[in-house]
Design a protein around this motif. Structure first.
Motif, PDB file in Angstrom:
ATOM      1  N   ASP A   1      -9.589   5.109  -8.488  1.00 39.63           N
ATOM      2  CA  ASP A   1      -8.347   5.675  -8.767  1.00 39.63           C
ATOM      3  C   ASP A   1      -7.290   4.687  -8.383  1.00 39.63           C
ATOM      4  N   MET A   2      -6.386   4.137  -9.170  1.00 39.72           N
ATOM      5  CA  MET A   2      -5.245   3.408  -8.835  1.00 39.72           C
ATOM      6  C   MET A   2      -4.036   3.873  -8.859  1.00 39.72           C
ATOM      7  N   PRO A   3      -3.417   4.527  -7.849  1.00 39.91           N
ATOM      8  CA  PRO A   3      -1.799   4.829  -7.776  1.00 39.91           C
ATOM      9  C   PRO A   3      -1.031   3.453  -8.055  1.00 39.91           C
ATOM     10  N   VAL A   4       0.006   3.609  -8.989  1.00 40.63           N
ATOM     11  CA  VAL A   4       0.828   2.510  -9.056  1.00 40.63           C
ATOM     12  C   VAL A   4       2.163   2.888  -8.846  1.00 40.63           C
ATOM     13  N   ALA A   5       2.822   2.113  -8.355  1.00 42.25           N
ATOM     14  CA  ALA A   5       4.201   2.277  -7.977  1.00 42.25           C
ATOM     15  C   ALA A   5       5.212   0.916  -8.479  1.00 42.25           C
ATOM     16  N   PHE A   6       6.278   1.294  -9.174  1.00 41.57           N
ATOM     17  CA  PHE A   6       6.603   0.206  -9.977  1.00 41.57           C
ATOM     18  C   PHE A   6       8.029  -0.398  -9.076  1.00 41.57           C
ATOM     19  N   ARG A   7       8.245  -0.083  -8.109  1.00 38.45           N
ATOM     20  CA  ARG A   7       9.243  -0.422  -6.989  1.00 38.45           C
ATOM     21  C   ARG A   7       8.416  -0.642  -5.640  1.00 38.45           C
TER      22      ARG A   7
END
Length: 283
Positions: A247-253
């Protein structure tokens, strides 16, 4: 760490664009003064937390769960040892029941001694206390009468209702060897991201695999969450998958930015859609 009004629309947009889940941070208090360094910022600073809104993790998981149909909610991570374990079990089991078992309990040790002091819990022996909390939550959420007699908690035979329809996944956060060993004994590991990139993560995964072999848990299902920030492409996702990341939580900032998040909700949803089109669709 974004305006509260964004939470539900973002969760619904994530679900609509094919994301699997939503991770939820935890913060109880912001002490006016502390000598403790934060583990996940370059300079150990904690200023990024001040004046940021943190809805209680269990409440936010409930809100997102009832506003969506397929999205998983995973706490990243609840500071379990400063909370009464029976009450944490009741909260976790209630969320699982309300959401059709779409709740994963990510837990860890608070890095702030002030959290323990404010909650009236001794900071000493917090690791042992943590282990007892995990055992109590797992035992109560399994259903039926459960009793526990440990160094910190003494629980007569009791049961809670409702309980999850399947075993509650308990995932461990932290960077220490003790955290990695604890993760190997449970259902997964929460990697918050760090300065070492995939090399650092690879070293942790190797240790976890060794600890799982020692504990005889290597054949059990195991979730490995690894947070990524910034621009992530399909190749980067595959490199993480090759390491064992599930599982890869992604954050764009930058989540650790001191300034408040002022990006409009529409821009955030555009980021979700772009990533879904450019990355998720290719996997």
């Amino acid at each position: 760490m974004t305006p509260i009004a964004n939470y539900i629309p973002l969760a619904q947009a994530a679900e609509a664009n094919g994301y699997a889940g939503f991770t939820i941070p935890d913060s109880l208090i912001y002490p006016q003064a502390s000598d403790t360094s934060y583990s996940y910022t370059d300079d150990g600073g904690r200023e990024f937390l001040e004046n940021k809104p943190f809805i209680e993790s269990f409440i936010l998981a409930t809100a997102i769960g009832v506003a969506t149909k397929t999205l998983e909610m995973t706490t990243n991570v609840v500071k379990l040892p400063v909370r009464p374990p029976l009450y944490s079990a009741k909260l976790a089991s209630s969320i699982a029941a309300l959401t059709g078992d779409r709740f994963n309990l990510g837990v860890g040790l608070s890095v702030w001694p002030e959290d323990y002091a404010a909650m009236g819990v001794p900071y000493a022996k917090r690791g042992k206390r943590f282990d007892e909390c995990i055992a109590i939550v797992r035992g109560l959420c399994a259903g039926g009468y459960f009793e526990f007699h440990g160094e910190f908690y003494d629980l007569p035979p009791v049961k809670i209702n409702p309980v999850p329809g399947k075993p509650l996944p308990i995932l461990i956060g932290g960077f220490s060897d003790a955290a990695l060993r604890r993760a190997a004994q449970n259902d997964g590991f929460m990697y918050a991201g760090g300065n070492g990139g995939t090399d650092e993560l690879a070293g942790m995964v190797a240790k976890i695999n060794g600890y799982r072999a020692e504990a005889g848990t290597q054949d059990k299902p195991f979730r490995l969450f690894a947070t990524a920030m910034g621009r992530i492409d399909a190749d980067a996702v595959k490199r993480h998958e090759d390491l064992g990341v599930t599982d890869m939580p992604v954050a764009f900032r930058n989540l650790y930015a001191v300034e408040e998040d002022t990006q409009p909700l529409s821009g955030k949803i555009d980021d979700l859609k772009r990533f879904a089109d450019e990355v998720i669709a290719k996997l």
